[in-house]
Structures are given as C-alpha cells and as structure tokens.
Design a protein around this motif. Structure first.
Motif, PDB file in Angstrom:
ATOM      1  N   PHE A  93     -39.262  42.773   7.108  1.00  0.00           N
ATOM      2  CA  PHE A  93     -39.234  42.774   8.500  1.00  0.00           C
ATOM      3  C   PHE A  93     -38.760  41.736  10.093  1.00  0.00           C
ATOM      4  CE2 PHE A  93     -43.050  46.519   8.445  1.00  0.00           C
ATOM      5  CZ  PHE A  93     -41.943  47.107   7.775  1.00  0.00           C
ATOM      6  N   MET A  94     -39.187  40.709   8.411  1.00  0.00           N
ATOM      7  CA  MET A  94     -38.764  39.136   9.650  1.00  0.00           C
ATOM      8  C   MET A  94     -37.452  38.183   9.670  1.00  0.00           C
ATOM      9  SD  MET A  94     -43.033  37.192   9.082  1.00  0.00           S
ATOM     10  CE  MET A  94     -42.248  35.604   9.923  1.00  0.00           C
ATOM     11  N   SER A  95     -36.882  39.142   8.528  1.00  0.00           N
ATOM     12  CA  SER A  95     -35.557  38.636   8.148  1.00  0.00           C
ATOM     13  C   SER A  95     -34.671  40.080   8.523  1.00  0.00           C
ATOM     14  CB  SER A  95     -35.617  38.885   6.584  1.00  0.00           C
ATOM     15  OG  SER A  95     -34.112  38.048   6.682  1.00  0.00           O
ATOM     16  N   ASP A  96     -33.607  39.510   8.986  1.00  0.00           N
ATOM     17  CA  ASP A  96     -32.742  40.365   9.918  1.00  0.00           C
ATOM     18  C   ASP A  96     -31.710  40.768   8.448  1.00  0.00           C
ATOM     19  OD1 ASP A  96     -33.317  39.921  12.058  1.00  0.00           O
ATOM     20  OD2 ASP A  96     -32.190  38.320  12.664  1.00  0.00           O
ATOM     21  N   SER A  97     -31.978  40.341   7.169  1.00  0.00           N
ATOM     22  CA  SER A  97     -31.114  40.290   6.063  1.00  0.00           C
ATOM     23  C   SER A  97     -32.321  40.677   5.633  1.00  0.00           C
ATOM     24  CB  SER A  97     -29.760  39.441   6.139  1.00  0.00           C
ATOM     25  OG  SER A  97     -30.076  38.357   5.624  1.00  0.00           O
ATOM     26  N   VAL A  98     -32.062  41.521   4.108  1.00  0.00           N
ATOM     27  CA  VAL A  98     -32.612  41.461   2.844  1.00  0.00           C
ATOM     28  C   VAL A  98     -31.267  41.585   1.688  1.00  0.00           C
ATOM     29  CG1 VAL A  98     -34.748  42.136   1.398  1.00  0.00           C
ATOM     30  CG2 VAL A  98     -34.607  42.788   3.816  1.00  0.00           C
ATOM     31  N   ASN A  99     -32.459  39.782   0.902  1.00  0.00           N
ATOM     32  CA  ASN A  99     -31.243  40.007  -0.214  1.00  0.00           C
ATOM     33  C   ASN A  99     -31.919  40.829  -1.838  1.00  0.00           C
ATOM     34  OD1 ASN A  99     -33.394  38.797  -1.541  1.00  0.00           O
ATOM     35  ND2 ASN A  99     -33.229  36.573  -1.257  1.00  0.00           N
ATOM     36  N   ALA A 100     -31.321  41.226  -2.726  1.00  0.00           N
ATOM     37  CA  ALA A 100     -31.201  41.736  -3.801  1.00  0.00           C
ATOM     38  C   ALA A 100     -32.574  41.724  -4.553  1.00  0.00           C
ATOM     39  CB  ALA A 100     -30.148  42.612  -4.769  1.00  0.00           C
ATOM     40  N   GLU A 101     -32.237  40.246  -4.832  1.00  0.00           N
ATOM     41  CA  GLU A 101     -33.862  39.490  -5.801  1.00  0.00           C
ATOM     42  C   GLU A 101     -34.424  40.542  -5.199  1.00  0.00           C
ATOM     43  OE1 GLU A 101     -36.214  35.911  -6.891  1.00  0.00           O
ATOM     44  OE2 GLU A 101     -33.602  35.346  -5.759  1.00  0.00           O
ATOM     45  N   GLU A 102     -35.924  40.409  -3.325  1.00  0.00           N
ATOM     46  CA  GLU A 102     -36.563  41.300  -2.802  1.00  0.00           C
ATOM     47  C   GLU A 102     -36.268  42.423  -3.265  1.00  0.00           C
ATOM     48  OE1 GLU A 102     -37.182  38.196   0.998  1.00  0.00           O
ATOM     49  OE2 GLU A 102     -35.253  39.852   1.026  1.00  0.00           O
ATOM     50  N   LEU A 103     -35.849  43.204  -3.428  1.00  0.00           N
ATOM     51  CA  LEU A 103     -35.346  44.518  -3.422  1.00  0.00           C
ATOM     52  C   LEU A 103     -36.124  44.623  -4.727  1.00  0.00           C
ATOM     53  CD1 LEU A 103     -34.886  47.667  -2.377  1.00  0.00           C
ATOM     54  CD2 LEU A 103     -32.138  46.783  -3.629  1.00  0.00           C
ATOM     55  N   GLN A 104     -35.424  44.014  -5.471  1.00  0.00           N
ATOM     56  CA  GLN A 104     -35.627  44.432  -7.001  1.00  0.00           C
ATOM     57  C   GLN A 104     -37.340  43.521  -7.356  1.00  0.00           C
ATOM     58  OE1 GLN A 104     -33.428  44.828  -9.711  1.00  0.00           O
ATOM     59  NE2 GLN A 104     -35.020  45.559 -10.624  1.00  0.00           N
ATOM     60  N   ASP A 105     -37.530  42.720  -6.896  1.00  0.00           N
ATOM     61  CA  ASP A 105     -39.087  42.161  -6.834  1.00  0.00           C
ATOM     62  C   ASP A 105     -39.575  43.988  -6.999  1.00  0.00           C
ATOM     63  OD1 ASP A 105     -38.881  40.429  -8.001  1.00  0.00           O
ATOM     64  OD2 ASP A 105     -38.708  39.445  -5.584  1.00  0.00           O
ATOM     65  N   VAL A 106     -39.166  44.118  -5.353  1.00  0.00           N
ATOM     66  CA  VAL A 106     -39.699  45.910  -5.093  1.00  0.00           C
ATOM     67  C   VAL A 106     -40.179  47.046  -5.478  1.00  0.00           C
ATOM     68  CG1 VAL A 106     -40.448  47.899  -3.928  1.00  0.00           C
ATOM     69  CG2 VAL A 106     -40.076  45.068  -2.413  1.00  0.00           C
ATOM     70  N   GLN A 107     -39.129  47.011  -6.613  1.00  0.00           N
ATOM     71  CA  GLN A 107     -38.182  48.154  -7.996  1.00  0.00           C
ATOM     72  C   GLN A 107     -39.387  48.159  -9.176  1.00  0.00           C
ATOM     73  OE1 GLN A 107     -33.972  48.107  -8.118  1.00  0.00           O
ATOM     74  NE2 GLN A 107     -34.088  49.366  -6.199  1.00  0.00           N
ATOM     75  N   ASP A 108     -39.771  46.409  -9.421  1.00  0.00           N
ATOM     76  CA  ASP A 108     -40.573  46.088  -9.968  1.00  0.00           C
ATOM     77  C   ASP A 108     -41.415  46.054 -10.519  1.00  0.00           C
ATOM     78  OD1 ASP A 108     -37.875  45.335 -11.646  1.00  0.00           O
ATOM     79  OD2 ASP A 108     -38.187  42.969 -11.438  1.00  0.00           O
ATOM     80  N   GLU A 109     -42.354  45.873  -9.238  1.00  0.00           N
ATOM     81  CA  GLU A 109     -43.651  46.185  -8.510  1.00  0.00           C
ATOM     82  C   GLU A 109     -43.586  47.849  -8.803  1.00  0.00           C
ATOM     83  OE1 GLU A 109     -46.355  44.135  -7.999  1.00  0.00           O
ATOM     84  OE2 GLU A 109     -44.694  41.881  -8.875  1.00  0.00           O
ATOM     85  N   ARG A 110     -42.927  49.120  -8.108  1.00  0.00           N
ATOM     86  CA  ARG A 110     -43.264  49.851  -8.282  1.00  0.00           C
ATOM     87  C   ARG A 110     -43.065  50.240  -9.504  1.00  0.00           C
ATOM     88  NH1 ARG A 110     -39.542  54.898  -5.278  1.00  0.00           N
ATOM     89  NH2 ARG A 110     -41.145  56.802  -5.791  1.00  0.00           N
ATOM     90  N   SER A 111     -42.246  50.480 -10.202  1.00  0.00           N
ATOM     91  CA  SER A 111     -42.482  50.337 -11.720  1.00  0.00           C
ATOM     92  C   SER A 111     -43.428  50.034 -12.632  1.00  0.00           C
ATOM     93  CB  SER A 111     -40.977  49.264 -12.298  1.00  0.00           C
ATOM     94  OG  SER A 111     -40.283  50.037 -12.684  1.00  0.00           O
TER      95      SER A 111
END
Length: 404
Positions: free
Chosen positions: A20-38
């Motif tokens: 929310f604080m950043s204007d762009s989100v990199n693929a690493e952060e998305l992968q972290d969320v997907q890993d946590e969700r898994s």
C-alpha cells in the motif's frame, strides 16, 4: 500450527503495508505472499485431516462406550439375580435350621423314652446291668421273661439310636450343601461387585477421553476457521499485488506519452466528476447509487467493511444502493444472484459486474459504462478501475446482474 499462523499474519501484514505504501510491487513480494498462502493452505489441509481423524476416534469411542454400557447392564442384571438367589438360599438355610430344631426335639423325646425304659428295668431288676436283670429272676419262667424283655429293649434302643444318627447325618448333609451354595453365591456377588467397579472405571475413562476429543475437535475447527480467514486475507493481498504488477507493466509498455489516456486503469487518469456526470443517465436508482458511490471515493478498503468509514467490495455496493433506497445483500455470493442476469454487451451504468479475483465471482463493482466500474479496491479503497486493463480483463467472469 499456531506458530505457522502467526508467521502468516505477520508476514501478510508487512507485505500489505509495503504494497500500500509503495507505488509498485515487485515480483519477489508477490512470490512471498503466494508462498505464505501455500503454507496456510497446507496447514488448513492438515487441520482438516486431523479433524477427520478425531471424528473417526470419536465414532470408535462411542462404540466402546455403548459396549461398556451394555456390559454394565448385564452386570447389574446378574447382580440382581445373584442377590435374589442369596436371599432364597438364606431362607432355605433358615428352614433347615428350623428342621434341625425339630429333629433335636425328637431326639430329646427319644432320650426320655430310653430313660423311662431304663428306670422301668431298674425297678424290675434293680440295676441297668442286663446280666443282673437276668440273674435276678426268681425262677426259670421269670428269667425267660426278663431275657425277652431285655432283648426287646436292646433292639428298640438300637433302632432308636440308629434313627437318631441317620437323622443327624441327613440334617448335617442338607445344612452343609446349603452353606456351600450360599458361600458360592457370596463369592459370585463379590466378583460381580468387582466387575461393576472395573466397568464403571472404564466408562468414566471413556467419557473423559470423549470430552478431550470433543475439545480437540473444537480447537481444530477454530484453527481451521482462523486459517480460512488468513487464506482469504492473503488472497486479497495476492489479488492486489497481481493487479499492481499488471498495472505497472501496462504503464511501462505504454510510455509517458499515453499517461491520462482513456484506456488508463486508474481513476487518477480521468476526471471523476466528469465520469460521474457521463454516467448520470437512465434509471434514477442507478444514478443515485452511482452518485452516492462517488462520494466515497478514496474511502479505505476494510475487510468485511460496510461503511461509511471503510468498505469491502460487496459492502460498498450494498451501501451505495442503500443510499438510493434499494436494499440488496452485502455479500458477493448473494449479490451474484440478485436481480436479473444480462450480457456484458448489454451492460448499462448501475449494473453489477463480477470478477474471479478472490474465488468465483469473488469481487464485485458498479458498472459505469465505457469499460469502467466503481468499487472498493484492496489497495486504493473506493476508486474507478478499467475493465480493459490486463488484470481486470483476465479476471472478469462475464457475470453481470441488473438490480432492477
């Protein structure tokens, strides 16, 4: 498992804040969320498996409890039968005692008869000695009479004594048999009482084990519910991260010259006031709902929020139509069946459009026309989004509902 949940919550919160604080989100952060969700989904599967195991244990334990109850019932019935038999045998022993008393009276009577005969003999012969009785006769005839009398008395005494001994033996035999039976019954009663205590202890243990399993099942269900909530929250974060990544990719590919073009995916690329006026045609309820919705532009996204301080997607749609005097549900599943179905090619401002970004038809917004919709978006709160962007076009389910 609770430790894993805590990790998910902490990581999810940090990632959400970063997104929310950043204007762009990199693929690493998305992968972290997907890993946590898994990880959450893996723990959720584990919880469901354990719940199934507990249910099987409970079923087996219920069968054991039923079996123990049946054994306890049989024991109680056997105990009642044994007590009744003990009472009956005690009554028989009492009858034998009465019979013994009667025999003893008869024996005493026989003793008196013998005593009387001896006294009579003494009167005739002067002594209990049979020889003296015989030799004390006055003549031969008297001797013969005395010998005959002595013989008869002796024979009678012999019969009486034998009868007496037989009666005593019979009496003792009966009494011994009844006492032996009574002793066996008392032993059986003691054994049954011990069995009852053992079965009762087992029943109490089974009931305690059942309470523990019920508590374990409830804990697992609570954990499952918590994991489902976390999975849903992470799904929303993942959705927003994917959208922001796609938006960033679109911006990079279009270049600065296209900033503010009509194909922009954000409400920042257009004039909200102009867009609101352009959609103010047609049904009054639609217009009122859209106008009310625009007043909340910028209101933050809140999971489960129904406004006006914060909204989730379905809460916002329900609130906007509520301001127009139209009552509709506040959950996406219910909204997906509200009103009538129309094709996207015939969609009009005010229709509800659905996206598969959080499950089937898991996101909803109010269609504005021109390929745009107004909704509560995870990252920007209430805002206008472009259905033609790569993200929303790939998630649009094609499901459109007309409220009236």
């Amino acid at each position: 498992m609770k430790k894993a949940i805590g990790t998910v919550v902490t990581t999810g919160a940090l990632l959400l804040g970063t997104a929310f604080m950043s204007d762009s989100v990199n693929a690493e952060e998305l992968q972290d969320v997907q890993d946590e969700r898994s990880a959450v989904q893996e723990n959720l599967s584990d919880a469901e498996s354990k719940i199934a195991d507990v249910m099987i244990e409970l079923e087996e334990l219920n069968e054991k409890i039923e079996s123990v109850d049946e054994a306890l019932g049989k024991n109680e019935r056997k105990m009642d039968d044994t007590k009744q038999e003990i009472t009956h045998t005690e009554e028989e022993v009492e009858e034998i005692d009465n019979e013994v008393a009667s025999l003893e009276e008869k024996i005493e009577e026989r003793k008196e008869i013998l005593k009387d005969r001896i006294v009579s003999l003494q009167k005739n012969g002067g002594n209990i000695n049979y020889l003296e009785v015989v030799f004390g006769s006055k003549n031969f005839g008297d001797m013969i009479s005395r010998v005959s009398a002595v013989s008869k008395i002796a024979e009678s005494d012999k019969k009486l004594m034998k009868q007496q001994e037989d009666d005593k033996a019979e009496m003792q035999e009966k009494k011994d048999a009844k006492q032996e039976k009574l002793s066996g019954l008392q032993d059986m009663k003691t054994e049954l009482e011990g069995m009852k205590q053992t079965i009762t202890d087992q029943k109490e243990q089974n009931e305690a084990d059942k309470e523990d399993l019920e508590a374990k099942k409830q804990d697992l269900k609570d954990m499952k519910a918590e994991l489902e909530d976390k999975d849903s929250s992470l799904a929303s974060i993942e959705q927003e991260l994917e959208q922001r990544n796609n938006n960033d990719s679109d911006a990079d590919s279009s270049g600065g010259a296209n900033d503010g073009a009509s194909g922009s995916s954000s409400s920042d690329d257009g004039d909200l006031e102009t867009l609101s006026k352009e959609t103010s045609t047609g049904n009054g309820s639609y217009n009122s709902a859209i106008d009310a919705g625009f007043t909340q532009t910028g209101t933050p996204y809140v999971w489960g929020g129904k406004g006006p301080g914060g909204f989730d997607c379905s809460g916002f749609v329900s609130w906007a139509y509520g301001q127009a005097g139209v009552s509709i549900p506040s959950s996406t599943s219910a909204l997906a069946g509200t009103g009538s179905s129309v094709s996207y090619s015939n969609a009009q401002p005010g229709d509800l459009v659905f996206f598969d970004s959080n499950g089937s038809n898991g996101h909803v917004g109010i269609y504005l026309g021109g390929g745009k919709f107004l909704g509560a978006q995870t990252s920007k709160g209430v805002s206008v989004a472009d259905m033609n962007s790569s993200y929303w076009s790939s998630h649009f389910s094609g499901h459109v509902r007309r409220v009236q």
